[in-house]
Scaffold this motif. Sequence first.
Motif, short mmCIF file in Angstrom:
data_model
loop_
_atom_site.label_atom_id
_atom_site.label_comp_id
_atom_site.label_asym_id
_atom_site.label_seq_id
_atom_site.Cartn_x
_atom_site.Cartn_y
_atom_site.Cartn_z
N ASP A 16 0.83 -1.20 0.00
CA ASP A 16 0.00 0.00 0.00
C ASP A 16 0.87 1.26 0.00
N VAL A 17 1.87 1.28 0.86
CA VAL A 17 2.77 2.44 0.92
C VAL A 17 3.53 2.58 -0.40
N GLU A 18 4.03 1.48 -0.92
CA GLU A 18 4.78 1.52 -2.18
C GLU A 18 3.90 2.05 -3.31
N HIS A 19 2.65 1.62 -3.37
CA HIS A 19 1.74 2.06 -4.43
C HIS A 19 1.48 3.56 -4.38
N SER A 20 1.67 4.16 -3.22
CA SER A 20 1.40 5.58 -3.07
C SER A 20 2.63 6.46 -3.28
N GLN A 30 -3.10 -5.10 -8.43
CA GLN A 30 -2.12 -4.93 -7.36
C GLN A 30 -2.74 -4.18 -6.17
N VAL A 31 -3.55 -3.19 -6.46
CA VAL A 31 -4.22 -2.44 -5.39
C VAL A 31 -5.19 -3.35 -4.64
N ASP A 32 -5.94 -4.15 -5.39
CA ASP A 32 -6.86 -5.10 -4.76
C ASP A 32 -6.13 -6.09 -3.86
N ILE A 33 -5.00 -6.59 -4.34
CA ILE A 33 -4.22 -7.55 -3.54
C ILE A 33 -3.72 -6.89 -2.26
N ALA A 34 -3.18 -5.68 -2.38
CA ALA A 34 -2.70 -4.97 -1.18
C ALA A 34 -3.84 -4.74 -0.19
N ALA A 35 -4.98 -4.28 -0.70
CA ALA A 35 -6.13 -4.03 0.18
C ALA A 35 -6.60 -5.32 0.84
N LEU A 36 -6.62 -6.40 0.07
CA LEU A 36 -7.03 -7.70 0.61
C LEU A 36 -6.07 -8.14 1.71
N LEU A 37 -4.77 -8.08 1.43
CA LEU A 37 -3.78 -8.56 2.40
C LEU A 37 -3.77 -7.74 3.68
N LYS A 38 -3.98 -6.45 3.58
CA LYS A 38 -3.87 -5.64 4.79
C LYS A 38 -5.13 -5.67 5.65
N THR A 39 -6.21 -6.21 5.13
CA THR A 39 -7.46 -6.22 5.89
C THR A 39 -7.99 -7.62 6.15
N SER A 40 -8.23 -8.38 5.12
CA SER A 40 -8.97 -9.64 5.25
C SER A 40 -8.32 -10.68 6.16
N PRO A 41 -7.03 -11.02 5.96
CA PRO A 41 -6.47 -12.10 6.79
C PRO A 41 -6.47 -11.79 8.28
N TYR A 42 -6.05 -10.59 8.65
CA TYR A 42 -5.90 -10.26 10.07
C TYR A 42 -7.23 -9.94 10.74
N SER A 43 -8.07 -9.18 10.05
CA SER A 43 -9.30 -8.71 10.66
C SER A 43 -10.47 -9.68 10.55
N THR A 99 -3.38 4.80 -2.50
CA THR A 99 -4.08 4.24 -3.65
C THR A 99 -5.01 3.15 -3.12
N THR A 100 -6.30 3.42 -3.14
CA THR A 100 -7.29 2.49 -2.60
C THR A 100 -8.14 1.93 -3.74
#
Length: 186
Positions: A16-20, A30-43, A99-100
């Motif tokens: 996410d940081v790199e994309h911005s 790539q944005v979808d993957i980053a959003a998925l990884l930072k939210t779905s697995p942990y939360s 980038t969301t």
Amino acid sequence: ELTTAVDDAIIGEFMDVEHSLPGHDPTPRQVDIAALLKTSPYSFEAPLVCGALLAGRSDEARTSLRVIARHLGAAFRMADDLRALTGDGFVGDIRNDRTTPLMVLAENYPTWPEIHLALSSMRMDEARTLLADSGILEEACSIGESHLTAAREKAQESAVFSAPAATTFQYICSRFEELLHPDNLN
């Protein structure tokens, strides 16, 4: 499970940081993957799957819960982006010029330059109006709803939740629907 979830969240945050960063032009995937990884697995995924492990649920049940969690996470990400547009000011990733999924969607519309200028100038009312008038908000809501529908269908098909858990699941889905359709977006 928890270690993997934390690892995924860290990777998603770095992506996410790199994309911005200036000069980076991530693809929508790539944005979808980053959003998925930072939210779905942990939360979503780790809590559901760890609970299933503790309850002695089958591999099949845990696989169904993973699918449900991934869809809930995607719906949440879109709802969170929409929530960032409500109220008196910026919040979340949009405020931090990240980038969301919502911003990637908006970049594909002809009104993107005006939307980007309004957002970067912190003119939220103008940004909300442009996003609404161009149909972006409606499309974003539709994407979030499709993920909620997929999660509900998987929950129904797999019958993975007990009655009390199913009630909680439906409540969570209804709250996400409210976030996807805030009254004051425009």
